[in-house]
Design an enzyme around this catalytic site. Sequence first.
Site, PDB file in Angstrom:
ATOM      1  N   ALA A  81      10.022 -72.561  68.661  1.00  0.00           N
ATOM      2  CA  ALA A  81      10.987 -71.805  69.457  1.00  0.00           C
ATOM      3  C   ALA A  81      11.135 -70.398  68.918  1.00  0.00           C
ATOM      4  O   ALA A  81      10.700 -70.096  67.804  1.00  0.00           O
ATOM      5  CB  ALA A  81      12.345 -72.507  69.414  1.00  0.00           C
ATOM      6  N   ASN A  82      11.740 -69.537  69.721  1.00  0.00           N
ATOM      7  CA  ASN A  82      12.143 -68.201  69.265  1.00  0.00           C
ATOM      8  C   ASN A  82      13.573 -68.266  68.757  1.00  0.00           C
ATOM      9  O   ASN A  82      14.319 -69.175  69.108  1.00  0.00           O
ATOM     10  CB  ASN A  82      12.123 -67.231  70.440  1.00  0.00           C
ATOM     11  CG  ASN A  82      10.732 -66.742  70.765  1.00  0.00           C
ATOM     12  OD1 ASN A  82       9.796 -67.516  70.842  1.00  0.00           O
ATOM     13  ND2 ASN A  82      10.615 -65.451  70.956  1.00  0.00           N
ATOM     14  N   ARG A  83      13.981 -67.268  67.999  1.00  0.00           N
ATOM     15  CA  ARG A  83      15.389 -67.140  67.630  1.00  0.00           C
ATOM     16  C   ARG A  83      16.129 -66.527  68.805  1.00  0.00           C
ATOM     17  O   ARG A  83      15.727 -65.483  69.312  1.00  0.00           O
ATOM     18  CB  ARG A  83      15.550 -66.189  66.452  1.00  0.00           C
ATOM     19  CG  ARG A  83      15.020 -66.699  65.158  1.00  0.00           C
ATOM     20  CD  ARG A  83      15.379 -65.697  64.067  1.00  0.00           C
ATOM     21  NE  ARG A  83      14.531 -65.874  62.905  1.00  0.00           N
ATOM     22  CZ  ARG A  83      14.737 -66.804  61.970  1.00  0.00           C
ATOM     23  NH1 ARG A  83      15.780 -67.606  62.048  1.00  0.00           N
ATOM     24  NH2 ARG A  83      13.908 -66.927  60.951  1.00  0.00           N
ATOM     25  N   ALA A 126       9.312 -68.546  74.542  1.00  0.00           N
ATOM     26  CA  ALA A 126       8.205 -68.771  73.599  1.00  0.00           C
ATOM     27  C   ALA A 126       6.913 -68.360  74.276  1.00  0.00           C
ATOM     28  O   ALA A 126       6.637 -68.770  75.401  1.00  0.00           O
ATOM     29  CB  ALA A 126       8.147 -70.233  73.188  1.00  0.00           C
TER      30      ALA A 126
END
Length: 225
Positions: A33-35, A101
């Site tokens: 995942a991304n932040r 993502a």
Amino acid sequence: RLLAGAKGPLAGRTAIVTSGPTHEPIDPVRYIANRSSGRQGHAIAAALARLGADVTLVSGPVSIADPSGVRTIHVERAEEMRVAVESQLPADLAVMVAAVADWRVAGAADQKIKKRHGGGPPTLELAENPDILKTVGHHPQRPKLVVGFAAETQDLDQNALQKLQRKGADLIVANDVSPETGVMGGRRNRVKIVSANGIQDWPDMSKDEVAERLAALIAERLGDA
Ligand code: CTP
Ligand code: CA
């Protein structure tokens, strides 16, 4: 699906907003995942609704509450987000704030991947996810106003200008997300507004204030459209 009796400069306008990260499964218990906290995207959805827009928010997994006055669709993966966004077209405007993502795991495992004692870690093969902003920016049912974000850690202006063109957006909200800025996960943001008219620098302010000002700018731009 217009809210009857809505007032404000965006009354009668439909809006799609994406927010939060996407989670791309590795197996049933793991993901990449991304932040992203979802704070900026959720604040923008709420601010557009306060100006009278009929807002559908498509949100990845976040720990904050659904904003009030907004219809929220919850998704997990980028592909699910794309399907949800396209299901809301046609719309008058789209603001893509999600930290999607860029890659998913090709052929995610159906069963939990077990440690191979002595066998070393598994190798993950990645596949590219759909670019939702680019899809909307070049869509046959393209909204009149398409807004994207550009999260950068270097060459902010140049990268944002490239994204404006490549993705078919009218506005790009560019922000420096280097760890030392505290933007990721924080409550404040400092952005630049990039459009065909040039680059406008906004001072440091709360994410709610960025949302407020961006909603006002969107209303102004749609007013002339
Ligand atoms: N975006 C999207 N779908 C993707 C990737 C990005 O809709 N698969 C949107 C984001 O919501 C944002 C904009 O595109 O509005 C820019 O995202 P960003 O990650 O900065 O750009 P990328 O094109 O993915 O380029 P890179 O990550 O390589 O900088
Ligand atoms: Ca990206």
